[in-house]
Design an enzyme around this catalytic site. Structure first.
Site, short mmCIF file in Angstrom:
data_model
loop_
_atom_site.label_atom_id
_atom_site.label_comp_id
_atom_site.label_asym_id
_atom_site.label_seq_id
_atom_site.Cartn_x
_atom_site.Cartn_y
_atom_site.Cartn_z
N LYS A 171 15.73 -120.87 23.39
CA LYS A 171 16.30 -121.65 22.29
C LYS A 171 15.23 -122.60 21.78
CE LYS A 171 19.27 -125.49 22.73
NZ LYS A 171 20.53 -126.08 23.19
N LEU A 172 14.95 -122.51 20.50
CA LEU A 172 13.89 -123.31 19.88
C LEU A 172 14.51 -124.45 19.08
CD1 LEU A 172 12.08 -120.15 18.52
CD2 LEU A 172 11.21 -121.55 20.42
N LYS A 173 14.08 -125.65 19.35
CA LYS A 173 14.56 -126.78 18.55
C LYS A 173 13.90 -126.73 17.18
CE LYS A 173 17.14 -129.05 21.58
NZ LYS A 173 18.55 -129.41 21.37
N GLU A 193 22.32 -123.13 16.27
CA GLU A 193 23.16 -124.17 16.87
C GLU A 193 23.18 -125.42 16.00
OE1 GLU A 193 22.20 -124.64 20.99
OE2 GLU A 193 23.26 -126.54 21.19
N LEU A 218 19.62 -132.47 29.81
CA LEU A 218 18.48 -132.92 30.61
C LEU A 218 18.95 -133.57 31.91
CD1 LEU A 218 16.43 -134.63 27.72
CD2 LEU A 218 16.40 -132.21 28.34
N ASP A 254 18.20 -124.49 17.58
CA ASP A 254 19.12 -125.63 17.63
C ASP A 254 18.58 -126.73 16.72
OD1 ASP A 254 20.92 -127.63 18.22
OD2 ASP A 254 20.52 -127.68 20.39
N GLY A 281 23.26 -128.16 28.10
CA GLY A 281 22.64 -129.08 29.05
C GLY A 281 22.28 -130.38 28.36
N SER A 341 15.66 -124.37 26.73
CA SER A 341 15.72 -125.07 25.46
C SER A 341 14.33 -125.67 25.27
CB SER A 341 16.78 -126.17 25.53
OG SER A 341 16.76 -126.94 24.35
N ASP A 387 27.94 -127.33 18.57
CA ASP A 387 27.68 -128.20 19.72
C ASP A 387 28.29 -129.57 19.40
OD1 ASP A 387 26.60 -129.98 21.61
OD2 ASP A 387 24.56 -129.24 21.50
N LYS A 441 29.80 -128.49 26.70
CA LYS A 441 29.23 -129.53 27.57
C LYS A 441 30.40 -130.38 28.03
CE LYS A 441 24.85 -129.86 25.02
NZ LYS A 441 24.10 -130.64 24.02
#
Ligand code: OSB
Ligand code: MG
Length: 369
Positions: A161-163, A213, A292, A188, A290, A135, A238, A262
């Site tokens: 995965k790119l924010k 996402e 962190l 995301d 995840g 991520s 999510d 999650k």
């Protein structure tokens, strides 16, 4: 199994690099470790609530408060044969899923240790290497993003995965796609868009993303239905999914086609397995998200990922992506984009006690009263 006591411990750990999302930046984590003790054995889990209520409404301090004030009196000194019995005792605590999940997950670890089984087996998973991706937080420039994506694909990660957020989307994703034409890519938004942004989000369709996402509000399913109908790309839910019921509603209405599971968000393993099972009945893939986590939470995530419908790469990248040094003995490092599930009873990782003591900010024993 009688729970003799609960121990709460807050550990301060700094991330190697600031992690930026559409809702804020994280650089220092206050990690709450929750231990349940029974007959000389310890089950442990990590509470994933953050310092700031940006991803979810819970925080480190609300979770501590809820466990100390409401959860512990219902659990300590009591006996439970299964996680379901434990959850039943906590049924009048509305919300606070991350707080409850940490206790429930520690219970699973404890139970697995008492049975001398690895947690994946108690959960009903199948042991296999777990494919993982990264991520990638919001960077300062497109060039840095492309460079980081490329380097991580070279390391073998199975998905990038790119924010994203408004103003950091189509151009940046296009540049990454141009450099990595065949990589499994996703984005995301962490709820940064509104339904009126549908035309902008549609521009992402041309990049053949695995999913977008959580584009819309954290508490929305309805607008996601309308948005999904306008997109070729699948929406992955999510923030909007807090239970198996939410998963059913999201998939039945077409609010999304994929779910990021999650445990903390959905109240623990029992709920996570139900989300997983609901998705399976809809033919929808899930993957393990995840938060962190330190090695404790990462180990839990890997055990969960052994369930059969975790078919997309998860976010449990190498511990060393986030930490100079992790608080567990076992290295949780992906090799060629695969993480091994830690071996041994329970979650299969052990704390570096000296390091943990050094980083502990506060500790509390919760005894029967
Ligand atoms: O939305 O998945 C998310 C981190 C913190 C809060 C929310 C999210 C994330 C991540 C990072 O995307 C996942 C990880 O590498 O742990
Ligand atoms: Mg997310």
């Amino acid at each position: 199994m009688r729970i003799d006591r609960i121990e709460l411990r807050e550990v301060a750990l700094s991330l190697k690099n600031p992690f930026r999302t559409s809702f804020g930046v994280e650089q220092h984590r206050r990690i709450t470790l929750v231990s349940l003790f029974s007959e000389g054995q310890e089950g442990i889990a990590e509470c994933v609530a953050g310092e700031f209520p940006g991803y979810a409404s819970e925080t480190v301090d609300t979770a501590w408060h809820v466990i100390e004030t409401y959860v512990a009196p219902l659990v300590v000194g009591k006996s439970f044969a299964t996680a379901n019995e434990l959850l039943h005792a906590l049924r009048f605590i509305r919300g606070h899923n991350m707080a409850v999940a940490a206790v429930e997950m520690a219970f699973w670890d404890l139970q697995a240790k008492q049975l001398n089984l690895p947690l994946w087996q108690l959960l009903g998973g199948q042991l296999r290497p777990i494919p993982v991706g990264i991520s990638l937080g919001i960077q300062d420039t497109v060039e840095e993003t492309v460079d980081l994506a490329l380097r991580n694909v070279d390391l073998g990660y199975r998905r990038v995965k790119l924010k994203i957020e408004p103003g950091w989307d189509v151009e940046m994703v296009g540049a990454v796609r141009a450099t990595l034409p065949t990589t499994d890519l996703s984005v995301d938004a962490n709820s940064a868009y509104r339904l009126t942004d549908a035309p902008r989000l549609r521009e992402l369709d041309e990049f053949r993303l695995a999913y977008i996402e959580q584009p819309l509000a954290h508490d929305d399913l309805i607008d996601h239905v309308a948005l999904q109908a306008q997109l070729a790309t699948a929406i992955c839910l999510d923030e909007s999914v807090h239970s198996a019921e939410d998963a059913r509603k999201g998939l039945a209405t077409g609010a999304g086609r994929v779910i990021n599971v999650k445990t903390g968000r959905v109240r623990g393993y029992q709920a996570a397995r139900m989300v997983h099972d609901v998705a399976l009945t809809f033919g929808a893939p899930v993957w393990c998200g995840g938060m962190l986590e330190s090695g404790v939470g990462r180990a839990h995530n890997l055990h969960l990922s052994t369930l059969p419908n975790f078919v997309l790469p998860g976010d449990t990248s190498s511990s060393s992506r986030y930490w100079h040094e992790d608080i567990v003995e076992q290295p949780l490092e992906a090799v060629n984009g695969l993480q091994q599930v830690p071996e041994g009873p329970g979650i299969g990782v052990t704390l570096k006690m000296d390091m943990v003591e050094r980083l502990t900010q506060r500790r509390q024993e919760l005894l029967p009263h």
